[in-house]
Design an enzyme around this catalytic site. Structure first.
Site, short mmCIF file in Angstrom:
data_model
loop_
_atom_site.label_atom_id
_atom_site.label_comp_id
_atom_site.label_asym_id
_atom_site.label_seq_id
_atom_site.Cartn_x
_atom_site.Cartn_y
_atom_site.Cartn_z
N LYS A 1 8.87 -7.24 1.54
CA LYS A 1 7.51 -7.68 1.88
C LYS A 1 6.54 -6.82 1.06
O LYS A 1 6.15 -5.74 1.48
CB LYS A 1 7.27 -7.51 3.38
N SER B 1 0.52 3.97 3.52
CA SER B 1 -0.38 4.97 4.09
C SER B 1 0.24 5.64 5.31
O SER B 1 1.10 5.06 5.98
CB SER B 1 -1.69 4.30 4.49
N THR B 2 -0.25 6.83 5.60
CA THR B 2 0.24 7.55 6.78
C THR B 2 -0.10 6.79 8.06
O THR B 2 0.70 6.74 9.00
CB THR B 2 -0.31 8.98 6.78
N ALA C 1 -0.36 3.49 8.55
CA ALA C 1 0.59 2.39 8.75
C ALA C 1 1.98 2.94 9.05
O ALA C 1 2.71 2.39 9.89
CB ALA C 1 0.61 1.48 7.53
N GLY C 2 2.35 4.03 8.39
CA GLY C 2 3.67 4.64 8.62
C GLY C 2 3.84 5.10 10.05
O GLY C 2 4.91 4.95 10.65
N GLU D 1 7.77 6.83 3.42
CA GLU D 1 7.18 7.59 2.30
C GLU D 1 5.68 7.37 2.39
O GLU D 1 5.20 6.27 2.11
CB GLU D 1 7.70 7.06 0.96
N CYS E 1 0.65 9.03 -4.67
CA CYS E 1 0.81 9.80 -3.43
C CYS E 1 1.14 11.27 -3.66
O CYS E 1 0.74 12.12 -2.88
CB CYS E 1 1.92 9.15 -2.60
N GLU F 1 -6.71 12.40 1.88
CA GLU F 1 -6.19 11.77 0.67
C GLU F 1 -7.24 10.80 0.14
O GLU F 1 -7.61 9.85 0.82
CB GLU F 1 -4.89 11.02 0.99
P1 NAD Z 1 -0.86 0.46 3.47
O1 NAD Z 1 -0.14 1.36 4.37
O2 NAD Z 1 -2.11 -0.13 3.92
O3 NAD Z 1 0.08 -0.77 3.05
C1 NAD Z 1 1.37 -0.60 2.53
C2 NAD Z 1 2.22 -1.81 2.85
O4 NAD Z 1 2.45 -1.87 4.26
C3 NAD Z 1 1.61 -3.15 2.50
O5 NAD Z 1 2.64 -4.02 2.09
C4 NAD Z 1 0.99 -3.61 3.81
O6 NAD Z 1 0.84 -5.01 3.88
C5 NAD Z 1 2.01 -3.11 4.81
N1 NAD Z 1 1.52 -2.78 6.14
C6 NAD Z 1 0.34 -2.23 6.49
N2 NAD Z 1 0.30 -2.00 7.82
C7 NAD Z 1 1.48 -2.40 8.33
C8 NAD Z 1 2.05 -2.42 9.64
N3 NAD Z 1 1.39 -1.95 10.69
N4 NAD Z 1 3.30 -2.89 9.79
C9 NAD Z 1 4.01 -3.33 8.72
N5 NAD Z 1 3.51 -3.37 7.46
C10 NAD Z 1 2.27 -2.90 7.26
O7 NAD Z 1 -1.02 1.31 2.15
P2 NAD Z 1 -1.76 0.96 0.80
O8 NAD Z 1 -3.20 1.20 0.96
O9 NAD Z 1 -1.31 -0.36 0.33
O10 NAD Z 1 -1.06 2.07 -0.15
C11 NAD Z 1 -1.61 3.32 -0.37
C12 NAD Z 1 -0.92 4.38 0.45
O11 NAD Z 1 0.47 4.46 0.14
C13 NAD Z 1 -1.46 5.76 0.17
O12 NAD Z 1 -1.75 6.42 1.37
C14 NAD Z 1 -0.33 6.47 -0.56
O13 NAD Z 1 -0.32 7.85 -0.44
C15 NAD Z 1 0.87 5.82 0.00
N6 NAD Z 1 1.99 5.94 -0.93
C16 NAD Z 1 3.02 6.78 -0.63
C17 NAD Z 1 4.08 6.93 -1.51
C18 NAD Z 1 5.24 7.83 -1.19
O14 NAD Z 1 6.30 7.65 -1.78
N7 NAD Z 1 5.11 8.78 -0.31
C19 NAD Z 1 4.10 6.22 -2.67
C20 NAD Z 1 3.03 5.37 -2.96
C21 NAD Z 1 2.00 5.23 -2.05
#
Ligand code: NAD
Length: 479
Positions: free
Chosen positions: A176, A229-230, A232-233, A250, A284, A383
């Site tokens: 996804k 993102s943290t 969403a994680g 991650e 990140c 961040e």
């Molecule tokens: P995001 O968390 O908003 O979205 C990431 C993905 O998760 C998207 O596909 C989104 O549709 C999905 N998503 C969002 N909320 C969800 C939920 N509640 N349940 C299931 N899926 C969900 O992040 P973003 O803004 O797209 O990406 C940027 C972030 O990613 C930054 O915070 C960055 O640090 C992080 N990042 C981390 C790494 C790593 O390896 N640690 C690598 C790249 C990016």
């Protein structure tokens, strides 16, 4: 021409049952680049069912060597598309093409080949003599159906970090991807088809947050692998905790670059773009907090300011571009908001600080350096995910380590010293998942991931394969 009006489920292309489509906008022009099908809950259900059937069917009964051969063919099919994929991602998210080629272009194939090699060399079963007699056959079995959820910043390698070890382990995958970079995700589907992956082994279903949340909760999913993102994680981790579902996360970072008093500032300045501002700061693990010794503070400020001022900002498809546009208007506005907060806190900017006047179109932000920043400031703690650096002064090396560790995150980090022994010693003291000494680059053969709010678990290296394998012990009474 770039439209992708169908989802890839069970080896077939079909319009989304949701009837939903989303435009992917080109970061440098703000124009529609193409339209993508967007999965609804029924599409996610179909993808999970297909992945389950493939796991119980042809994929589950293949030997490791047979799977490795399929992965090698998959890698070759990805390589054949690498240049076009790199360009497509640069247009989607603004990544400079010089970076997009090795990462989004050739990165996935390298990961598929690496994990093909790892499983080809390993055995499914190991016989262990019992401590008090008998023997145990220890089997490595695929964990099952994997939900892979990815962000837009490095869409291809971040998906491949999940797909490659999962398929190598014998799992099946529902990918996804983020809606901002939905188009490039279908390259995996094209290549999988060409390589002859059995139907359902890999399913590609772009969608928004709701589609992602539905996938995470789905009763047919055995493991979740997430990068993003943290915030969403955390939400995903909570759901997986309740469901007792294995999950790798991650997440974000706010890493420090410790410039030691013996650092070669030419080396530091020469690597600043790749270490601290890579992918327009949308990375990140970027070392965005620069920690400078009091004795050389002025020198560090000058070196960083001059280097950042000289960076070429512009068209991401031009191979001489260092900094391209941010992925979206929302991301640009968030970054400008952080810059505004730094200004409101009274911090001085030595270069950048706004939108470049000569680039009226595209979501550009000038690479920006804040100096004299206290580590408690919001611009040093949050961040930013854009081309914004802070420079903070430290008194001695213990103070530098304390400041580096004074963060909710722990993903990357760098140390700059002419003494590699000292570099390793400093690296040992930083609470983080990865550290670079006089450079920073992810390594295919070594684990990548974070501690604290940067996540759980590791990807890449043999450690990145382990989460997709479930050990099973079969006890025998006789030796
Ligand atoms: P995001 O968390 O908003 O979205 C990431 C993905 O998760 C998207 O596909 C989104 O549709 C999905 N998503 C969002 N909320 C969800 C939920 N509640 N349940 C299931 N899926 C969900 O992040 P973003 O803004 O797209 O990406 C940027 C972030 O990613 C930054 O915070 C960055 O640090 C992080 N990042 C981390 C790494 C790593 O390896 N640690 C690598 C790249 C990016």
């Amino acid at each position: 021409m770039l439209d992708r009006n169908e989802l890839f489920i069970d080896g077939n292309w079909a319009p989304p049952s949701s009837g939903e489509y989303g435009d992917v906008i080109e970061a440098a022009t703000e124009k529609v680049l193409g339209r993508s099908a967007m999965a609804g809950t029924a599409d996610i259900d179909a993808a999970v069912a297909a992945a389950r059937a493939a796991l119980d069917g042809p994929w589950g009964s293949m030997s490791r060597a047979e799977r490795a051969d399929v992965l090698d063919r998959f890698a070759a099919a990805m390589t054949a598309r690498a240049r076009d994929t790199a360009e497509l991602v640069s247009r989607e998210n603004g990544m400079p093409i010089s970076l997009a080629k090795p990462t989004n272009g050739y990165g996935p194939a390298a990961m598929l080949s690496y994990y093909a090699g790892l499983i080809r060399a390993a055995e499914d079963e190991e016989v262990r003599p019992g401590a008090l007699g008998g023997r145990t056959v220890v089997r490595s079995e695929p964990v099952g159906v994997v939900a892979a959820i990815t962000p837009w910043n490095y869409p291809q390698p971040l998906a491949a970090m999940k797909i490659a070890p999962a398929l190598a382990a014998g799992c099946t995958v529902v990918l996804k991807p983020a809606p901002e970079t939905a188009l490039d995700a279908f390259v995996f589907a094209d290549a999988a088809q060409e390589a002859g992956l059995p139907a359902g082994v890999l399913n590609v279903v772009p969608g928004g947050r709701e589609a992602g949340a539905h996938l995470v909760e789905h009763s047919g999913v055995d493991k979740v692998a997430f990068t993003g993102s943290t915030a969403a994680g955390r939400a995903i981790g909570e759901v997986c905790g309740r469901l007792l579902r294995p999950v790798t996360l991650e997440l974000g970072g706010k890493s420090a670059a410790i410039v030691a008093d013996d650092a070669d500032l030419d080396v530091f300045a020469g690597h600043l773009l790749e270490v601290s501002l890579v992918n327009n700061g949308q990375t990140c693990h970027a070392s965005t907090r620069i920690l400078a010794p009091r004795s050389r503070y002025g020198e560090v400020v000058d070196a960083v300011t001059e280097t950042v001022r000289a960076l070429r900002v512009g068209d991401p498809l031009d191979k001489t571009t260092a900094i391209g546009p941010l992925v979206s208007a929302a991301q640009r506005d968030r970054v400008l908001g952080h810059i505004g907060a730094g200004r409101a806190d009274g911090y001085q900017i030595t270069t950048g600080g706004g939108v470049p006047g000569d680039l009226p179109q595209g979501w550009f932000v000038e690479p920006t350096v804040f100096v004299g920043v206290d580590n408690s400031a919001s611009i040093a703690q949050e961040e930013i995910f854009g081309p914004v650096l802070t420079i903070t002064e430290y008194s001695d090396i213990d103070d530098a380590v304390r400041i580096a560790n004074d963060s909710v995150y722990g993903l990357g980090g760098t140390v700059w010293t002419t003494d590699e022994g000292r570099g390793l010693e400093l690296a040992r003291r930083i609470r983080t998942g990865t550290v670079g000494v006089n450079h920073y680059a992810l390594e295919l053969t070594a684990p990548f991931g974070g501690v604290k709010a940067s996540g759980l678990g590791r990807e890449l290296g043999p450690e990145g394969l382990a989460p997709y394998l479930a050990p099973k012990s079969v006890y025998f009474a006789t030796r």
